[in-house]
Design a protein around this motif. Sequence first.
Motif, short mmCIF file in Angstrom:
data_model
loop_
_atom_site.label_atom_id
_atom_site.label_comp_id
_atom_site.label_asym_id
_atom_site.label_seq_id
_atom_site.Cartn_x
_atom_site.Cartn_y
_atom_site.Cartn_z
N ARG A 9 0.82 -1.21 0.00
CA ARG A 9 0.00 0.00 0.00
C ARG A 9 0.86 1.26 0.00
O ARG A 9 0.62 2.20 -0.76
CB ARG A 9 -0.93 -0.01 1.21
N LEU A 10 1.89 1.28 0.82
CA LEU A 10 2.77 2.45 0.90
C LEU A 10 3.57 2.63 -0.38
O LEU A 10 3.75 3.76 -0.85
CB LEU A 10 3.70 2.32 2.10
N ALA A 11 4.02 1.53 -0.96
CA ALA A 11 4.82 1.61 -2.19
C ALA A 11 3.95 1.78 -3.42
O ALA A 11 4.46 2.05 -4.52
CB ALA A 11 5.66 0.34 -2.33
N GLN A 12 2.63 1.61 -3.25
CA GLN A 12 1.67 1.72 -4.36
C GLN A 12 1.96 0.71 -5.47
O GLN A 12 1.97 1.02 -6.65
CB GLN A 12 1.65 3.15 -4.93
N VAL A 13 2.21 -0.52 -5.04
CA VAL A 13 2.40 -1.63 -5.96
C VAL A 13 1.59 -2.82 -5.44
O VAL A 13 0.98 -2.76 -4.37
CB VAL A 13 3.89 -2.03 -6.08
N SER A 14 1.59 -3.90 -6.18
CA SER A 14 0.87 -5.10 -5.75
C SER A 14 1.70 -5.91 -4.76
O SER A 14 2.93 -5.74 -4.66
CB SER A 14 0.53 -5.97 -6.96
N LYS A 15 1.04 -6.81 -4.05
CA LYS A 15 1.76 -7.70 -3.15
C LYS A 15 2.73 -8.59 -3.92
O LYS A 15 3.80 -8.93 -3.43
CB LYS A 15 0.77 -8.56 -2.36
N LEU A 127 -6.51 1.39 -21.00
CA LEU A 127 -6.32 0.76 -19.70
C LEU A 127 -6.06 1.80 -18.62
O LEU A 127 -5.52 2.87 -18.89
CB LEU A 127 -5.13 -0.21 -19.76
N PRO A 128 -6.42 1.48 -17.38
CA PRO A 128 -6.08 2.38 -16.26
C PRO A 128 -4.59 2.27 -15.96
O PRO A 128 -3.90 1.40 -16.50
CB PRO A 128 -6.92 1.81 -15.11
N ALA A 129 -4.08 3.13 -15.10
CA ALA A 129 -2.69 3.04 -14.67
C ALA A 129 -2.49 1.75 -13.89
O ALA A 129 -3.24 1.46 -12.95
CB ALA A 129 -2.32 4.25 -13.81
N LEU A 130 -1.51 0.95 -14.31
CA LEU A 130 -1.25 -0.33 -13.67
C LEU A 130 0.19 -0.37 -13.17
O LEU A 130 1.05 0.37 -13.65
CB LEU A 130 -1.48 -1.48 -14.66
N ASP A 131 0.46 -1.27 -12.22
CA ASP A 131 1.83 -1.46 -11.76
C ASP A 131 2.72 -1.83 -12.93
O ASP A 131 2.28 -2.53 -13.86
CB ASP A 131 1.89 -2.59 -10.71
N GLY A 132 3.97 -1.42 -12.86
CA GLY A 132 4.89 -1.66 -13.96
C GLY A 132 5.19 -3.11 -14.23
O GLY A 132 5.66 -3.46 -15.31
N ASP A 133 4.91 -4.00 -13.26
CA ASP A 133 5.22 -5.41 -13.47
C ASP A 133 4.04 -6.20 -14.06
O ASP A 133 4.16 -7.39 -14.31
CB ASP A 133 5.67 -6.06 -12.17
N VAL A 134 2.90 -5.55 -14.27
CA VAL A 134 1.77 -6.22 -14.93
C VAL A 134 2.13 -6.39 -16.41
O VAL A 134 2.49 -5.43 -17.09
CB VAL A 134 0.48 -5.41 -14.79
N VAL A 135 2.04 -7.61 -16.90
CA VAL A 135 2.38 -7.90 -18.29
C VAL A 135 1.15 -7.73 -19.17
O VAL A 135 0.08 -8.26 -18.86
CB VAL A 135 2.95 -9.33 -18.43
N LEU A 136 1.29 -6.97 -20.24
CA LEU A 136 0.21 -6.75 -21.20
C LEU A 136 0.47 -7.55 -22.46
O LEU A 136 1.59 -7.55 -22.99
CB LEU A 136 0.09 -5.27 -21.54
N ILE A 137 -0.57 -8.20 -22.96
CA ILE A 137 -0.47 -8.96 -24.20
C ILE A 137 -1.48 -8.41 -25.20
O ILE A 137 -2.68 -8.41 -24.94
CB ILE A 137 -0.75 -10.46 -23.98
#
Length: 309
Positions: A9-15, A127-137
């Motif tokens: 939550r603090l880093a604004q990324v996923s678990k 798409l909405p803003a997503l974490d940088g590690d989400v892979v898009l295909i």
Amino acid sequence: MSNINDVARLAQVSKATVSRVLSGSRGVKEDSRQAVLRAAEILNYTPNAIAQSLSSQSTNCIGVICATEHIQQSTGYLQALEKQLKEHRKHLLLRFANDAESVLNAVDELSHGLCDALVVVGARFTLPALDGDVVLIDCLSASTANSVQCDRVFAVETAVHYLCSQQRRHIALVNFSGGDAALQTIDGYRQALHNYVVPFNRQLVIENEPSVRIALQKLVNSGVKFSALLVTNDSQAQEAITMLNQYQLFVPEKVLVFSLDGSTRLPGTNAIPAIEYSLENIARRAVALLLGERHGHESDLVRGSLLLA
């Protein structure tokens, strides 16, 4: 005591991102890695607590958010992804989404301990803003650099080359409704026409129109002459053929329809010319990104091949 949810939550990324950073996994953007490390330090998230959390957070599941509109394309992507993930002893956890809000809802659900990483497939909307590690295909608007995309420029250039070889030089284009894919497609279209000394006619291009039916009505009503039609996928091609025949613009005698993504053979008909992509190749590259195994020299642009009737 702080936990992995607090760090995320603090880093604004996923678990999943927190787990990958703290376990030393590759494939995480540097700014995300630094944000996680800063958050862990601020919250005094100790190595022992991290180790205990990581032991229970790994699920070996990959969350796949399927945003494709057409069931045939969805099935193809999911089968290819499942095959590649199985080779790495990973499991596919599926959710469907048809707009930006439902993508966010799916991301939020899957990020809460259900999976280790996320993939979004085939989104034809912004798409909405997503974490940088989400892979898009194969998403039209890539909100992260972590994506596997089709080479749209090469596809259109190949299509125009084929159509010109068939003496079809008045080539209309029903482009994607928006996003990076639309920009790449029109760039490839302009360049290909230039290469074949064919004047660019703005009236032959229909943009920002998600409905192929309305796009074709605009094209026909404009009165501009065309002998070939480029559409973005096989579903659009089949609908376009039906409409063109109704307008007495019979296919392929008067208008040759070309799909920029796949072609199926309907009963009693021939497969239309198209650009075909290897879904297995796309899935292999996506899984390499998920696992941090992509080699630096590899491109994430996938080129298709010409499929003739």
